[in-house]
Design a protein around this motif. Structure first.
Motif, short mmCIF file in Angstrom:
data_model
loop_
_atom_site.label_atom_id
_atom_site.label_comp_id
_atom_site.label_asym_id
_atom_site.label_seq_id
_atom_site.Cartn_x
_atom_site.Cartn_y
_atom_site.Cartn_z
N ASN A 155 0.96 -1.53 -0.11
CA ASN A 155 0.24 0.28 -0.28
C ASN A 155 1.05 1.39 -0.09
OD1 ASN A 155 -2.62 -0.94 -0.44
ND2 ASN A 155 -2.46 -1.68 1.63
N ASP A 156 2.27 1.19 0.92
CA ASP A 156 2.77 2.68 0.73
C ASP A 156 3.76 2.45 -0.27
OD1 ASP A 156 2.32 2.91 3.49
OD2 ASP A 156 3.85 2.06 4.27
N PHE A 157 3.77 1.27 -1.81
CA PHE A 157 4.74 1.61 -2.57
C PHE A 157 3.66 2.40 -3.26
CE2 PHE A 157 4.51 -1.33 -6.84
CZ PHE A 157 5.59 -0.27 -7.18
N GLU A 158 1.96 1.73 -3.61
CA GLU A 158 1.67 2.37 -4.15
C GLU A 158 0.85 3.77 -4.14
OE1 GLU A 158 -0.70 -1.78 -5.62
OE2 GLU A 158 -2.32 -0.40 -4.42
N LYS A 159 1.06 4.19 -2.44
CA LYS A 159 0.91 5.51 -2.74
C LYS A 159 1.54 6.13 -2.69
CE LYS A 159 -0.57 8.85 1.34
NZ LYS A 159 -1.59 8.46 2.45
N HIS A 160 2.80 5.44 -2.75
CA HIS A 160 4.25 6.90 -2.96
C HIS A 160 4.12 6.95 -4.55
CE1 HIS A 160 8.27 8.19 -3.82
NE2 HIS A 160 8.76 7.13 -4.57
N VAL A 212 1.42 7.09 -6.97
CA VAL A 212 0.86 7.75 -7.51
C VAL A 212 1.16 9.14 -6.67
CG1 VAL A 212 -2.68 8.25 -6.79
CG2 VAL A 212 -1.49 6.16 -7.12
N GLU A 213 1.32 9.43 -5.98
CA GLU A 213 1.97 10.86 -5.41
C GLU A 213 2.85 11.41 -6.09
OE1 GLU A 213 2.88 10.38 -1.33
OE2 GLU A 213 0.61 10.17 -0.48
N ASN A 214 3.67 10.10 -7.02
CA ASN A 214 4.19 11.38 -7.55
C ASN A 214 4.14 10.52 -9.12
OD1 ASN A 214 7.30 11.99 -6.39
ND2 ASN A 214 5.85 10.27 -5.40
N GLY A 215 2.78 11.26 -9.80
CA GLY A 215 2.40 10.84 -10.75
C GLY A 215 1.80 9.46 -11.43
N THR A 216 1.96 8.61 -11.05
CA THR A 216 1.02 7.71 -11.53
C THR A 216 -0.41 6.97 -10.93
OG1 THR A 216 3.53 6.37 -11.61
CG2 THR A 216 2.18 5.22 -11.78
N ILE A 217 -0.60 6.76 -12.46
CA ILE A 217 -2.49 6.74 -12.21
C ILE A 217 -2.19 5.16 -12.57
CG2 ILE A 217 -4.56 6.77 -13.18
CD1 ILE A 217 -4.07 8.75 -15.07
N TYR A 219 -6.61 -14.27 -3.17
CA TYR A 219 -6.86 -13.21 -3.74
C TYR A 219 -7.31 -12.18 -3.26
CZ TYR A 219 -4.84 -13.49 -8.02
OH TYR A 219 -3.94 -13.41 -8.79
N GLU A 220 -9.19 -12.55 -2.03
CA GLU A 220 -10.01 -12.21 -1.57
C GLU A 220 -9.57 -11.03 -0.47
OE1 GLU A 220 -13.67 -13.95 -0.55
OE2 GLU A 220 -13.24 -13.87 1.54
N ASP A 221 -8.45 -11.95 0.35
CA ASP A 221 -7.54 -11.13 1.16
C ASP A 221 -6.67 -10.14 0.71
OD1 ASP A 221 -6.79 -10.50 3.98
OD2 ASP A 221 -5.94 -11.72 3.40
N ALA A 222 -6.65 -9.97 -0.11
CA ALA A 222 -5.07 -8.96 -0.51
C ALA A 222 -6.21 -8.09 -2.06
CB ALA A 222 -3.97 -9.80 -2.06
N ILE A 223 -7.29 -8.42 -2.34
CA ILE A 223 -8.07 -7.05 -3.17
C ILE A 223 -8.55 -6.37 -1.74
CG2 ILE A 223 -10.13 -6.45 -4.28
CD1 ILE A 223 -9.80 -9.44 -5.94
N ASN A 224 -8.76 -6.71 -0.59
CA ASN A 224 -9.99 -6.02 0.29
C ASN A 224 -8.66 -5.34 1.06
OD1 ASN A 224 -12.66 -7.46 -0.71
ND2 ASN A 224 -12.71 -9.16 0.82
N ARG A 225 -7.65 -5.79 1.29
CA ARG A 225 -6.92 -5.34 2.22
C ARG A 225 -6.13 -3.79 1.39
NH1 ARG A 225 -3.14 -8.31 6.68
NH2 ARG A 225 -4.53 -9.84 6.31
N THR A 226 -5.72 -4.16 -0.54
CA THR A 226 -5.60 -3.53 -1.29
C THR A 226 -5.72 -2.27 -2.49
OG1 THR A 226 -4.88 -4.76 -2.23
CG2 THR A 226 -3.34 -4.81 -0.10
N SER A 227 -7.63 -2.66 -2.05
CA SER A 227 -8.91 -1.68 -3.10
C SER A 227 -8.97 -0.36 -2.28
CB SER A 227 -9.34 -2.75 -2.83
OG SER A 227 -10.11 -1.56 -4.54
N LYS A 228 -7.87 0.87 -3.02
CA LYS A 228 -7.81 2.10 -2.42
C LYS A 228 -8.16 2.72 -3.46
CE LYS A 228 -5.90 0.30 1.54
NZ LYS A 228 -6.52 0.16 2.47
N SER A 229 -8.71 3.92 -2.84
CA SER A 229 -9.48 5.28 -3.73
C SER A 229 -8.54 5.76 -4.54
CB SER A 229 -9.83 6.89 -2.90
OG SER A 229 -9.01 6.94 -2.40
N HIS A 230 -7.07 5.94 -4.53
CA HIS A 230 -5.97 6.05 -5.56
C HIS A 230 -5.44 4.94 -6.21
CE1 HIS A 230 -3.55 4.70 -1.82
NE2 HIS A 230 -2.97 4.94 -2.54
N ALA A 231 -5.82 4.03 -6.21
CA ALA A 231 -4.95 2.72 -6.15
C ALA A 231 -5.95 1.53 -6.22
CB ALA A 231 -3.94 2.08 -6.15
N PRO A 232 -7.20 1.39 -6.61
CA PRO A 232 -8.54 0.83 -6.89
C PRO A 232 -7.89 -0.72 -7.61
CG PRO A 232 -9.15 2.43 -8.69
CD PRO A 232 -8.40 2.66 -7.88
#
Length: 292
Positions: free
Chosen positions: A166-171, A173-178, A226-239
């Motif tokens: 989650n930290d990797f993806e947030k980082h 995204v905050e630096n311009g990746t969709i 898969y279910e656990d991974a999706i539920n833990r890491t589906s975020k508004s910035h990286a759905p």
């Protein structure tokens, strides 16, 4: 063909995969769906040029799914009209010795798309909380200082790893990746049919491995992970998007539609204006060429 609401595939709250459909009726025949896909992917191809010229966003597309879910053909068909200079596809397999000498995210980080480009991960950094969770012994090969035995690969370990992802993806995204994350949701029955087709058609034999059947026996474990991974890491910035994958043309169209309908919402993605002094002399440049 019926219009779709792309939000119905987005994971906005906790899901149970057993309650998520693996089929979706677009109300059209195969040829009509393929025609619609062709139109959407042409628009995507045009928009890719704008993103390339704009040069301030990178697009990362993550595709996960069980064996035979259609990942390869999805990439081939959805991105067929892209200029090859603007898209790079990475297929992540068993980590090499070099990759194992770095942290598990390293090989994914160095494969991220540059600004202005699309990157497609065919299997992704989520393999590190899917395959390794079903087969926790693989973690021992990472030579982690705090993992002395399989007993150390516990709930706390996976919680930490999800936080890191989650930290990797947030980082990024905050630096311009969709980021787009697609789970190709295949039924066990359809996987059986596709494996049988591979075995019954000589030209498809190269795709089959006896290991496919061994992994199939672990179907329930994979679905839980898969279910656990999706539920833990589906975020508004990286759905995450769960894509009904039993019918390949339908799945491809839905993915293309999600990509296009989401990207056109970025109103700041426009082709750059020419510098004023160049723009005002366009007529002169035309005359120079015409008078050669």
């Amino acid at each position: 063909m019926e219009n779709i609401n792309i939000n119905q595939f987005k994971v906005n709250e906790s899901i149970q995969l057993k309650n998520v459909a693996t089929t979706f009726d677009l109300g059209a025949r195969k040829k009509a769906i393929e025609k619609e896909l062709e139109e959407v992917r042409e628009k995507l191809g045009d928009f890719q040029n704008t993103i390339y010229a704009h040069g301030k966003y990178a697009i990362l597309i993550c595709i996960q799914g069980m064996d035979t879910a259609g990942k390869d053909s999805m990439i081939r068909e959805v991105f067929k009209d892209f200029n090859t200079r603007g898209i790079v596809v990475h297929s992540f397999k068993v980590p090499t010795e070099l990759e194992l000498n770095h942290d598990y995210l390293w090989r994914h980080y160095i494969a991220l798309p540059a600004r202005g480009k699309f990157g497609v991960f065919n299997r992704t950094h989520y393999e590190n909380v899917l395959v390794t969770r079903v087969h926790p012994g693989y973690i021992l090969g990472e030579s982690l200082p705090d993992v002395k035995s399989i007993d150390d690969v516990n709930d706390a370990f996976w919680t930490k790893r999800f936080r890191q992802i989650n930290d990797f993806e947030k980082h990024i995204v905050e630096n311009g990746t969709i980021i787009f994350k697609f789970f190709l949701h295949l039924s066990k029955e359809e996987q059986k049919n596709r494996l049988l087709r591979r075995l019954n058609r000589t030209e498809k034999h190269w795709k089959f491995s006896p290991g496919d059947l061994k992994e199939r026996k672990l179907w329930d474990s994979y679905q839980e992970c898969y279910e656990d991974a999706i539920n833990r890491t589906s975020k508004s910035h990286a759905p995450w998007y769960t894509i009904p994958a039993d019918d390949k043309p339908t799945a491809r169209y839905i993915v293309a539609r999600i990509l296009y309908d989401t990207l056109i919402q970025y109103k700041d993605i426009v082709e750059p204006e020419l510098e004023a002094d160049i723009k005002k002399n366009i007529g002169d440049y035309i005359k120079q060429l015409e008078n050669e």
